[in-house]
Design an enzyme around this catalytic site. Structure first.
Site, short mmCIF file in Angstrom:
data_model
loop_
_atom_site.label_atom_id
_atom_site.label_comp_id
_atom_site.label_asym_id
_atom_site.label_seq_id
_atom_site.Cartn_x
_atom_site.Cartn_y
_atom_site.Cartn_z
N SER A 49 13.22 15.56 3.13
CA SER A 49 12.01 15.85 3.44
C SER A 49 11.15 15.38 4.49
O SER A 49 10.30 15.89 4.99
CB SER A 49 11.09 15.95 1.95
OG SER A 49 11.18 14.83 1.45
N ASP B 113 1.59 10.92 -3.80
CA ASP B 113 2.75 10.89 -2.88
C ASP B 113 2.40 9.97 -1.66
O ASP B 113 1.69 10.10 -0.88
CB ASP B 113 2.73 12.23 -2.07
CG ASP B 113 3.91 12.40 -1.16
OD1 ASP B 113 4.55 11.38 -0.93
OD2 ASP B 113 4.28 13.59 -0.89
N HIS C 121 5.67 11.02 1.74
CA HIS C 121 5.28 11.85 2.59
C HIS C 121 4.06 11.62 3.67
O HIS C 121 3.48 10.75 3.19
CB HIS C 121 5.49 13.39 2.41
CG HIS C 121 6.57 13.87 1.65
ND1 HIS C 121 6.84 13.73 0.27
CD2 HIS C 121 8.01 14.02 2.16
CE1 HIS C 121 7.83 13.85 -0.30
NE2 HIS C 121 8.66 14.09 1.13
#
Ligand SMILES: *[C@@H]1O[C@H](CO)[C@@H](O)[C@H](O)[C@H]1NC(C)=O
Ligand SMILES: *[C@@H]1O[C@H](CO)[C@@H](O)[C@H](O)[C@H]1NC(C)=O
Length: 364
Positions: free
Chosen positions: A119, A340, A343
């Site tokens: 990702s 998160d 990311h």
């Protein structure tokens, strides 16, 4: 040879390297495999520098980019601060060329650029799609997403940006015994052939255990095991990838990048604020050094790239990204619950990774 032995050898190499006995490949601006004495030009290290506020940033507005997943769309999901959008990377010894999306579209006319990995590849692929779309807002695009392969096609320029999802680069095969992570096989690589630019990345999934581990058994040669040291497994998998590149990539036709290890900010002790993680962080660290040092996976990447024969340009983004504790989605990642710190928001840090790749391509 059991992985214990390889583990010992690898640790020995890492120790030698840390003590300065083995030189690590430097990602100089011209820096294709400089260890092997390939051509060097300006000698500027693009990755050594600091972050400065630049009013001309960000390079696009998330509300006008159709390619951003909810998990990276921090402004849309309520992130209140905007200073993090304004930082631009300043190398110490040269000027980073401003990203010129129209120039890229023209230069890459008829070409295919593929990101391969997890990702973090998705993050960088969406960023580049937005950067090009912002440069040519009226250009027609065709967009599709599938499980393993996705693409954005800029029709007026004939430029295709592809994404191939394969978090370990090596294969996972469903067998009677369960899902087997095959450290010495890359069947999926057939889909990466014929590209003009390939940008690889892998690491985060190698650390996953429990429910987020994508395999049941790990196969190294003929040996099947329940588990092994994850850095050694990564080293073996990446070595298989390097062999794949050497056997399958014609460097006169395809430029190869490795997207360096992307850091996380879950442990505030790394930047001397032990009670914190990325949550609520709104400014980068000042200076050029990250107090927590480099993650160990960086050494594995350096070892493997120092031996590969096909020139691979390391986008050495680890340290400059470590300084950006402010650049993660934290709680503003769409419907995904939790914090998160892995990311990155878009617009944001991956735009700089792409700007650096653009600068590197200009020197090739
Ligand atoms: C990178 O560039 C610097 C400055 O020109 C040079 O001194 C250094 O040797 C280069 N690194 C490598 C590994 O070639
Ligand atoms: C993006 O565009 C929207 C709509 O024009 C505007 O309200 C918003 O302030 C912009 N965001 C940024 C960060 O400039």
């Amino acid at each position: 040879m059991g992985f214990g032995v390889v583990g010992v050898i690898l640790s020995l190499l890492l120790v030698l390297q840390a003590s300065g006995f083995v030189s690590v490949q430097q990602a100089n601006a011209s820096g294709f495999n400089t260890l092997k004495g390939r051509k060097q030009a300006s000698g500027c290290n693009l990755f050594q520098g600091r972050w400065v506020v630049d009013p001309s940033f960000p390079l696009y507005n998330s509300s006008t980019c159709p390619f951003i997943d909810a998990e990276f769309n921090c402004q849309k999901y309520g992130r209140p601060d905007t200073l993090y959008l304004k930082y631009s990377w300043r190398p110490d010894s040269c000027t980073l060329p401003r990203f010129d999306g129209v120039d890229v579209l023209k230069r890459w006319s008829g070409k295919k650029i593929m990101f391969v990995g997890d990702s973090l590849s998705l993050n960088m692929w969406e960023s580049l799609s937005c950067m090009l779309q912002a440069a040519a807002p009226n250009a027609k695009t065709a967009f599709f997403r599938r499980d393993s392969i996705s693409s954005v096609f800029f029709q007026d320029y004939g430029v295709t940006l592809l994404l191939y999802r394969t978090p370990y680069l090596v294969d996972i095969v469903k067998e009677d015994v369960g899902r087997v992570l095959k450290l010495d096989s890359i069947e999926a690589g057939k889909a990466w052939l014929g590209m003009d630019v390939l940008v690889f990345n892998s690491w985060h999934w190698w650390t996953h255990t429990g429910n987020s581990q994508a395999w049941d058994l790990i196969q190294d040669g003929t040996t099947l095991s329940q588990d092994m040291d994850r850095l050694v497994a990564f080293y073996k998998g990446l070595t298989t990838w390097a062999r794949w590149v050497d056997l399958n990539v014609d460097p006169t036709k395809t430029k190869v990048f490795f997207q360096g290890i992307s850091p996380t900010h879950y442990l505030g002790k790394e930047w001397n604020e032990p009670k914190k993680n990325c949550n609520g962080e709104s400014e980068p660290l000042t200076g050029s050094m990250y107090p927590g040092g480099a993650p160990p996976a960086v050494d594995v990447v350096n070892r493997v790239l120092s031996r590969i024969k096909v020139p691979v340009y390391l986008l050495d983004i680890t340290t400059l990204s470590q300084l950006r504790k402010d650049a993660h989605p934290a709680g503003y990642s769409g419907e995904i619950s939790g914090t998160d710190c892995s990311h990155w928001c878009l617009p944001g840090l991956p735009d700089t990774w792409n700007q650096l790749m653009y600068a590197a391509l200009l020197t090739m």
